[in-house]
Write an enzyme that holds these catalytic residues in place. Structure first.
Site, PDB file in Angstrom:
ATOM      1  N   HIS A 108     -12.491 -31.052  22.120  1.00  0.00           N
ATOM      2  CA  HIS A 108     -11.440 -30.684  21.172  1.00  0.00           C
ATOM      3  C   HIS A 108     -11.413 -29.181  20.922  1.00  0.00           C
ATOM      4  O   HIS A 108     -12.448 -28.502  20.972  1.00  0.00           O
ATOM      5  CB  HIS A 108     -11.655 -31.380  19.834  1.00  0.00           C
ATOM      6  CG  HIS A 108     -11.239 -32.822  19.823  1.00  0.00           C
ATOM      7  ND1 HIS A 108      -9.991 -33.229  20.222  1.00  0.00           N
ATOM      8  CD2 HIS A 108     -11.923 -33.947  19.457  1.00  0.00           C
ATOM      9  CE1 HIS A 108      -9.904 -34.548  20.106  1.00  0.00           C
ATOM     10  NE2 HIS A 108     -11.059 -35.009  19.651  1.00  0.00           N
ATOM     11  N   CYS A 170      -7.485 -28.139  23.537  1.00  0.00           N
ATOM     12  CA  CYS A 170      -6.253 -27.701  22.884  1.00  0.00           C
ATOM     13  C   CYS A 170      -6.431 -26.300  22.290  1.00  0.00           C
ATOM     14  O   CYS A 170      -7.551 -25.881  21.987  1.00  0.00           O
ATOM     15  CB  CYS A 170      -5.863 -28.677  21.772  1.00  0.00           C
ATOM     16  SG  CYS A 170      -5.489 -30.355  22.336  1.00  0.00           S
TER      17      CYS A 170
END
Length: 362
Positions: A108, A170
């Protein structure tokens, strides 16, 4: 090294045709966040694919790799913040001119407010170790920022050391705080702020087309646009002055700072992998002699054509991989410059069963 306007030309500070005679080291990190609300699938397969690429095609050795993932039974092999920082230190420790280093992170990523004014987009990019969430407060307060990553992996490097980093996460466009970002024409890219402005204009037009005008939203958007335009160039100048490096550092990231990446099933049903990881390995395996501009084109094309077909749920936009560098880059320079090796017969690397390797950090 030369630069005409905003278009790169010439070669890097080091000789691009010189073969590396130094050592090769690699760090491969995959975070899946088992047992957490933020669980993520596919990053382990991405790290395994990178492992196959390095081992099969780029002459790296298992004993010179650090691999952090949650399948290991050893605490020091878990992708926690402490272990990731140790792995970063190990990677760059005692690196000498001619050494070739490789770093991969799959997991992440988020954006947080920039506090030191070196981000054109006004936000810092961060990566999330498996222990990024405070179990008591549920706050995300144990992440690694782009300033941290630059301090640990870029700043210590000497001229002539080569570091290639791939971030399949991301909001990772500037996650190493490298000052030079390039587009597929080989020009230095200053478009982050313009993409931000375009998003607000698109929203305003869509609202107007529907017959509703959000005056408060337009006012807030105009204030944000003014803030971004004012801060953009000042931040770029500060970044170039403080974050440039004479080492040869190249970062490939899954998407822009304000965007997201995806995971999807490739190779066989339910074999999930980050779309960026898939594109990177496929493009290099099929043609390792591409220039950086050609490789960026190829990776973006694969993400655009193969990613959306595989993503289980419909997506409203495509991820756009990014290329950033520590100093101006020669646009005809071969991608193998930062991974120099005796290229073996090229075929797509296999997906090995994940094993436990000896951990070289004491």
């Amino acid at each position: 090294m030369g630069q005409t306007g905003n278009t790169v030309s010439g070669s890097c500070a080091s000789n691009p045709n010189k073969k590396s005679s130094g050592k090769r080291k690699a760090v491969l990190i995959s975070a899946m966040y088992y047992g957490q609300r933020s669980r993520l699938c596919g990053t382990l397969n991405g790290a395994a694919a990178m492992y196959g690429l390095l081992l099969d095609h780029l002459n790296y050795k298992e004993e010179n790799m650090v691999i952090l993932n949650e399948t290991s039974k050893y605490p020091h092999c878990q992708p926690t913040k402490e272990n990731i920082v140790k792995a970063m230190h190990w990677l760059v420790q005692d690196a000498q001119p001619g050494d070739t280093l490789f770093f991969f992170f799959g997991g992440h990523g988020y954006s947080v407010d920039d506090l030191d004014g070196d981000e054109p987009g006004c936000f810092d990019s961060v990566i999330c170790p498996v222990d990024f969430e405070n179990p008591r407060t549920k706050a995300f307060d144990n992440m690694l920022s782009d300033d941290d990553i630059h301090r640990y992996m870029v700043k210590p490097l000497k001229p002539g050391v080569r570091l290639t980093a791939v971030f399949d996460s991301c909001h990772s466009g500037s996650v190493m705080d490298l000052p030079y970002n390039y587009d597929t024409s080989g020009k230095q890219n200053h478009s982050g702020v313009f993409q931000f402005v375009a998003k607000y204009l698109a929203r305003a037009l869509a609202s107007y087309a529907k017959g509703s005008v959000d005056l408060k939203g337009i006012k807030n958007g105009a204030w944000l646009i003014k803030k971004r335009l004012t801060a953009n160039r000042k931040a770029e100048q500060k970044s170039e002055a403080t974050k440039s490096s004479q080492a040869d550092v190249v970062q490939w990231s899954a998407c822009r700072d304000d965007d997201t990446g995806y995971v999807a099933p490739f190779c066989k049903p339910y074999c999930y992998m980050g779309v960026m990881s898939h594109a990177f390995v496929k493009s290099f395996s099929e043609n390792p002699q591409q220039s950086y501009v050609q490789f960026l084109h190829s990776v973006r094309d694969i993400c655009a054509t193969e990613g959306p077909k595989q993503v289980p749920k419909p997506v409203d936009h495509l991820q756009v991989p990014q290329l950033s560098c520590s100093h101006p880059l020669g646009k005809t320079q071969s991608i193998t410059y930062f991974c120099p090796s005796i290229i073996r017969s090229i075929s797509p690397p296999s997906q090995p069963e994940w094993l436990l390797w000896q951990y070289p950090i004491q």
